[in-house]
Design an enzyme around this catalytic site. Structure first.
Site, PDB file in Angstrom:
ATOM      1  N   GLU A 293     -26.196 -51.963 -94.380  1.00  0.00           N
ATOM      2  CA  GLU A 293     -27.410 -52.463 -93.716  1.00  0.00           C
ATOM      3  C   GLU A 293     -27.362 -52.253 -92.203  1.00  0.00           C
ATOM      4  OE1 GLU A 293     -28.398 -56.307 -96.524  1.00  0.00           O
ATOM      5  OE2 GLU A 293     -26.910 -56.536 -94.955  1.00  0.00           O
ATOM      6  N   PRO A 294     -27.360 -51.005 -91.743  1.00  0.00           N
ATOM      7  CA  PRO A 294     -27.325 -50.800 -90.301  1.00  0.00           C
ATOM      8  C   PRO A 294     -28.674 -51.103 -89.652  1.00  0.00           C
ATOM      9  CG  PRO A 294     -27.515 -48.698 -91.431  1.00  0.00           C
ATOM     10  CD  PRO A 294     -27.448 -49.752 -92.504  1.00  0.00           C
ATOM     11  N   ARG A 296     -28.953 -52.035 -85.574  1.00  0.00           N
ATOM     12  CA  ARG A 296     -28.834 -51.632 -84.178  1.00  0.00           C
ATOM     13  C   ARG A 296     -28.558 -50.137 -84.007  1.00  0.00           C
ATOM     14  NH1 ARG A 296     -26.912 -55.413 -80.327  1.00  0.00           N
ATOM     15  NH2 ARG A 296     -26.024 -56.557 -82.076  1.00  0.00           N
ATOM     16  N   TYR A 337     -26.564 -63.454 -74.650  1.00  0.00           N
ATOM     17  CA  TYR A 337     -25.215 -62.985 -75.032  1.00  0.00           C
ATOM     18  C   TYR A 337     -24.452 -62.369 -73.865  1.00  0.00           C
ATOM     19  CZ  TYR A 337     -28.090 -62.500 -79.309  1.00  0.00           C
ATOM     20  OH  TYR A 337     -28.980 -62.682 -80.335  1.00  0.00           O
ATOM     21  N   CYS A 365     -39.413 -67.869 -64.917  1.00  0.00           N
ATOM     22  CA  CYS A 365     -39.000 -69.025 -64.113  1.00  0.00           C
ATOM     23  C   CYS A 365     -37.725 -69.615 -64.667  1.00  0.00           C
ATOM     24  CB  CYS A 365     -40.111 -70.049 -64.102  1.00  0.00           C
ATOM     25  SG  CYS A 365     -41.543 -69.380 -63.288  1.00  0.00           S
ATOM     26  N   GLU A 366     -36.663 -68.926 -64.435  1.00  0.00           N
ATOM     27  CA  GLU A 366     -35.365 -69.333 -64.948  1.00  0.00           C
ATOM     28  C   GLU A 366     -34.306 -68.528 -64.196  1.00  0.00           C
ATOM     29  OE1 GLU A 366     -35.630 -70.610 -68.722  1.00  0.00           O
ATOM     30  OE2 GLU A 366     -33.572 -70.203 -69.299  1.00  0.00           O
TER      31      GLU A 366
HETATM   32  N1  LLP Z   1     -27.171 -57.303 -92.400  1.00  0.00           N
HETATM   33  C1  LLP Z   1     -27.133 -58.631 -92.165  1.00  0.00           C
HETATM   34  C2  LLP Z   1     -26.980 -59.550 -93.280  1.00  0.00           C
HETATM   35  C3  LLP Z   1     -27.236 -59.092 -90.844  1.00  0.00           C
HETATM   36  O1  LLP Z   1     -27.187 -60.402 -90.617  1.00  0.00           O
HETATM   37  C4  LLP Z   1     -27.389 -58.173 -89.787  1.00  0.00           C
HETATM   38  C5  LLP Z   1     -27.502 -58.634 -88.404  1.00  0.00           C
HETATM   39  C6  LLP Z   1     -27.442 -56.810 -90.082  1.00  0.00           C
HETATM   40  C7  LLP Z   1     -27.320 -56.410 -91.415  1.00  0.00           C
HETATM   41  C8  LLP Z   1     -27.639 -55.747 -89.035  1.00  0.00           C
HETATM   42  O2  LLP Z   1     -26.626 -55.688 -88.119  1.00  0.00           O
HETATM   43  P1  LLP Z   1     -26.592 -54.506 -87.018  1.00  0.00           P
HETATM   44  O3  LLP Z   1     -26.306 -53.218 -87.742  1.00  0.00           O
HETATM   45  O4  LLP Z   1     -27.905 -54.492 -86.354  1.00  0.00           O
HETATM   46  O5  LLP Z   1     -25.498 -54.915 -86.118  1.00  0.00           O
HETATM   47  N2  LLP Z   1     -29.675 -60.623 -82.118  1.00  0.00           N
HETATM   48  C9  LLP Z   1     -28.321 -60.126 -81.999  1.00  0.00           C
HETATM   49  C10 LLP Z   1     -27.876 -59.443 -83.258  1.00  0.00           C
HETATM   50  C11 LLP Z   1     -27.896 -60.371 -84.448  1.00  0.00           C
HETATM   51  C12 LLP Z   1     -27.533 -59.629 -85.699  1.00  0.00           C
HETATM   52  C13 LLP Z   1     -27.695 -60.511 -86.885  1.00  0.00           C
HETATM   53  N3  LLP Z   1     -27.457 -59.867 -88.118  1.00  0.00           N
HETATM   54  C14 LLP Z   1     -28.232 -59.171 -80.817  1.00  0.00           C
HETATM   55  O6  LLP Z   1     -29.232 -58.985 -80.130  1.00  0.00           O
HETATM   56  O7  LLP Z   1     -27.160 -58.642 -80.531  1.00  0.00           O
END
Ligand code: LLP
Length: 441
Positions: A293-294, A296, A337, A365-366
């Site tokens: 599940e990519p 990002r 983060y 405003c922060e």
């Molecule tokens: N699968 C599941 C079950 C997840 O919880 C996530 C991300 C992904 C796949 C995708 O992960 P990725 O490949 O995108 O790393 N808002 C945070 C990231 C939170 C990710 C939560 N889960 C940020 O901006 O860094």
């Protein structure tokens, strides 16, 4: 270089005017035409990341990449990514509805989440969503009720917390023992007993984990696969149940700054395929069907955000602040983060004149609304267009209306053409759901 290792969209060039061009479009012109802040997404970079995943896993026939919609979810992106042969991971009724409206084949969708509502699950079952990754006991009970009511058999995965810590920001680690996500390993047997016993409209077909996000260490996936196989072997033994599917989640990192060094998509795939083959031998389990599940790594490098530089503030013998017309509402990641970003002045991309070390401040405003600390820019002036790279993931999807600002527009660029894929909110959009109470007129 792998797409996820590129700091900028793959089509980025500098044109004869010294302006940054993406997808053949002059970003200064884009800013003029559509206004700022503006999310720009490069189609070719998204496609490249998708095909890299497909090629990298090519020799493992039983793999299904499911794009994690939470990174960026719009109708256009869903259509684009579906066209590249991906399924979808969704985590809310909103994401589910978006991919449905985009015409995605719903059997290619997995519904994740730690507190799905009755309505969300009902919609998912109604739309024949391919797999539901069940997170906890109350969801098992609720989902079975819904399946009975709709007279359906629902294929499920059990989301498990494998107890793996990864070196990423604490807020984006998800597989730890004390994580809010998934069944603890000690609860799996009870869940299976219920499924095989009283929840007869649920069919358990696999296990799911996700250990975190922005991961640079592939070894974590080896550990994760080991734990999944160990559980599958134990379940086979105890329940005479052979699970044919595993979902190893997403998480591969991207290169936000020069210092970031994520493994390539190919290295990620090779590590996983090797770990799968080894674990299958070790536990004498047939190679399972594998979901990844990519999120990002598919969309982040493809996106940039364009801002207009406004006021400046020089603290006597201190910092110089450059303020932009956006900030934490369109990109909350630095405030949440301490995420770091790289930027250039789009209209002075070729210049090295009068380089200054400045801090990019948002307009909200922060005090914490600082987008980039200490970056060198060539003579930043009011009216310049700032281009912040790697904003394709978790920017639009996490944007807010803080300070009642309108959310930016998004354009897709490709072959010198730009198309709006999300309109900029208008002032009227902002008040469109406000109710004027009679007594207050
Ligand atoms: N699968 C599941 C079950 C997840 O919880 C996530 C991300 C992904 C796949 C995708 O992960 P990725 O490949 O995108 O790393 N808002 C945070 C990231 C939170 C990710 C939560 N889960 C940020 O901006 O860094």
């Amino acid at each position: 270089m792998s797409t996820n290792q590129s700091q900028k969209p793959l089509t980025t060039t500098v044109n004869s005017l010294g302006h940054i061009e993406i997808g053949g479009c002059d970003t200064v012109e884009l800013a003029k035409k559509y206004g700022t802040p503006l999310y720009v997404l490069d189609k070719a970079t998204v496609e490249s990341a998708c095909s890299e995943y497909k090629t990298a896993f090519g020799r493992y026939a039983k793999i299904r990449p499911m794009y994690a919609s939470k990174a960026l979810c719009t109708i256009a992106t869903a259509k684009l990514i579906a066209k590249m042969g991906f399924g979808f991971d969704v985590v809310s009724g909103g994401e589910l509805y978006t991919v449905y409206k985009a015409g995605v084949n719903m059997s290619e969708v997995i519904f994740n989440g730690n507190n799905k509502s009755y309505d969300e699950l009902s919609l998912a079952v109604e739309l024949n969503t391919g797999r539901i990754s069940v997170d906890n006991f109350s969801e098992l009970e609720m989902l079975n009720k819904i399946a009975v009511a709709q007279n359906k058999q629902v294929k499920i995965h059990l989301r498990i917390a494998p107890g793996i810590e990864c070196h990423t920001h604490e807020y984006i680690q998800t597989g730890r023992i004390d994580s809010k996500f998934g069944f603890d390993l000690s609860q799996i047997d009870r869940a299976i007993t219920y499924i095989l016993g009283k929840y007869r409209n649920l069919e358990l077909v696999g296990l799911h984990t996700h250990v975190g996000s922005q991961i640079f260490d592939n070894k974590i996936y080896v550990d994760e696969i080991e734990i999944l196989y160990k559980e599958m072997a134990r379940i086979r033994e105890k329940f005479v149940l052979c699970l044919g599917e595993i979902n190893i989640g997403g998480g591969l990192g991207v290169k936000y700054t020069e210092a970031d060094n994520p493994p390539s998509i190919k290295e990620f795939a090779d590590t996983i395929m090797t770990a799968l083959v080894n674990a299958s031998e070790k536990y004498n389990i047939r190679l399972p069907f594998v979901y990844i599940e990519p999120g990002r790594s598919i969309v982040s490098p493809a996106g940039v955000t364009l801002y207009t530089i406004g006021s400046q503030k020089q603290i006597p013998e201190g910092k110089k602040y450059i303020a932009i017309d956006g900030g934490m509402a369109d990109n909350p990641r630095p405030a949440m983060y301490e995420a770091e970003y790289f930027a250039e002045i789009a209209n002075k991309s070729a210049s090295i004149e009068n380089l200054q070390t400045v801090t990019i401040a948002g307009k909200f405003c922060e005090s914490g609304d600082i987008l980039i600390k200490n970056i060198q820019l060539p003579n930043p002036e009011k009216g310049d267009i700032l281009c912040v790279f790697n904003t394709g993931a978790y920017n639009f999807s996490m944007a807010s209306n803080y300070n009642r600002v309108q959310k930016p527009a998004m354009v897709l660029v490709n072959n010198s053409q730009s198309d709006i894929i999300v309109y900029r909110e208008t002032l009227d959009d902002l008040i469109s759901r406000d109710v004027i109470l009679d007594g207050l007129e």
